[in-house]
Design a protein around this motif. Structure first.
Motif: not given
Ligand SMILES: *Cc1c(COP(=O)(O)O)cnc(C)c1O
Length: 341
Positions: A195-202, A214-221, A253-259, A316-318
């Motif tokens: 999993e990756i955690v990142v701030a979400s502003g703009s 996702r475009a590179m084929g990674s499914s990391i949350n 877009s390779p991003v699904r809503l549940q992503d 798990q690792s984040i």
């Protein structure tokens, strides 16, 4: 074959020191007793104290140079890191920079108005304008356009870095690019990250990163920690950003809503307003890992990361994305130290 579409065709001016390191956080991991924690040091990008805007500005200012601009215009909060780094990027490229500072934070203390980023803006030689309303993105953009028109009449070639949605998210391309940097580093170091955690502003960082992975084929949350608005509003924004990135790169877009995962658990009381969890997190990470987090963004996003680490098992690792913001510490100096301490 994974594809990032037309990414290579956008003009980019190198401003960030990359690749930024990915490091382990053994002391914090041991302290929490949950997931293994890593950190991507995008606070170490350089460009007048660093941060995620360095990667975003590589594309904005790359475009400005192609358009032969001589003056950059940008709007943001009084303690905006984006504005400070735009002033830095403009200085480095020999461009003038006009910045418009918005009153987004009410009852701010003197250090908020004078220290931290705004002090750096002055040192970097930016021309400062002010805008009275803080929650009026398109009004702020309109006012910026008026300033640009005045500059044009005076013979300048202004270039606006817009704030409101509805413009091609050039800055997000910096994080589409960062996604492949991260995947390469994880593979080289043989780190497995769930999993990756990142701030979400703009949302340019969150959406760019998610899109790139996702475009590179990674499914990391990817979990976005809300720092600017609540979850539902941010969800709509990230969704729109991903669609805009797809249009820009001319791929589906390779991003699904549940992503699109978001938490606003550490957002209150609002943008630019410190809460107890963020303050405690700033102290904890400074003492355990010598990391400097900030009151507006990374104090809150790291609080969200710590929550995730506690919720996850030790298998798990984040990876936490440190998006910068350290100058904010000085702007909030009066609120950062616990009473008596
Ligand atoms: C701007 C900023 C963010 C948020 O990034 P967005 O791309 O706007 O979502 C996070 N952390 C810091 C330190 C920032 O300056």
């Amino acid at each position: 074959m994974p594809s990032l579409g037309k990414l290579q065709q956008f003009s980019r001016v190198p401003l960030a020191h990359t690749p930024t390191p990915i490091e382990a956080m053994p002391n914090l991991s041991a302290h929490l007793g949950g997931a293994t924690l890593y950190i991507k040091r995008d606070d170490c990008t350089g460009l007048a104290l660093g941060g995620n805007k360095a990667r975003q500005l590589e594309y904005h200012l790359g475009d400005a140079l192609v358009q032969n601009a001589d003056t950059i215009l940008i709007t943001g909060a009084v303690q905006s890191n984006f504005v400070r780094m735009a002033a830095a990027g403009a200085a480095k490229l020999g461009l003038a920079c006009h910045i418009q500072l918005e009153e987004r934070v009410t009852d701010a203390r003197p250090e908020y108005r004078q220290s931290g980023n705004v002090l750096l803006d002055r040192i970097l030689g930016a021309v400062i304008h002010t805008y009275p309303k803080g929650e009026d993105e398109s009004g702020a953009d309109n006012n910026l356009r008026k300033l640009a028109e005045e500059l044009r009449v005076a013979g300048k070639k202004p270039y606006i870095i817009p704030l409101a949605p509805g413009h091609p998210p050039l800055g997000a391309l910096g994080y589409v690019r960062a996604a492949s940097e991260i995947l390469e580093q994880l593979a080289d170091a043989d780190y497995r990250v769930d999993e990756i955690v990142v701030a979400s502003g703009s949302g340019n960082t969150h959406a760019g990163l998610l899109f790139g992975l996702r475009a590179m084929g990674s499914s990391i949350n990817v979990t976005g920690a809300c720092v600017r608005r609540h979850r539902q509003a941010q969800l709509a924004r990230i969704r729109a950003r991903c669609q805009e990135i797809a249009e820009l790169l001319e791929i589906k877009s390779p991003v699904r809503l549940q992503d699109i995962q978001l938490t606003d658990h550490f957002f209150a009381p609002g943008y630019g307003q410190l809460n107890d969890a963020a303050r405690d997190t700033i102290h904890l990470c400074a003492r355990l890992e010598a990391l400097l987090l900030d009151p507006v963004y990374t104090g809150k996003s790291m609080a969200a990361c710590i929550q995730r680490a506690r919720d996850c098992g030790p298998d798990q690792s984040i990876l936490f994305i440190h998006t910068g913001g350290a100058p904010g510490v000085f702007a909030y100096s009066g609120q950062l130290l616990p009473a008596g301490g």
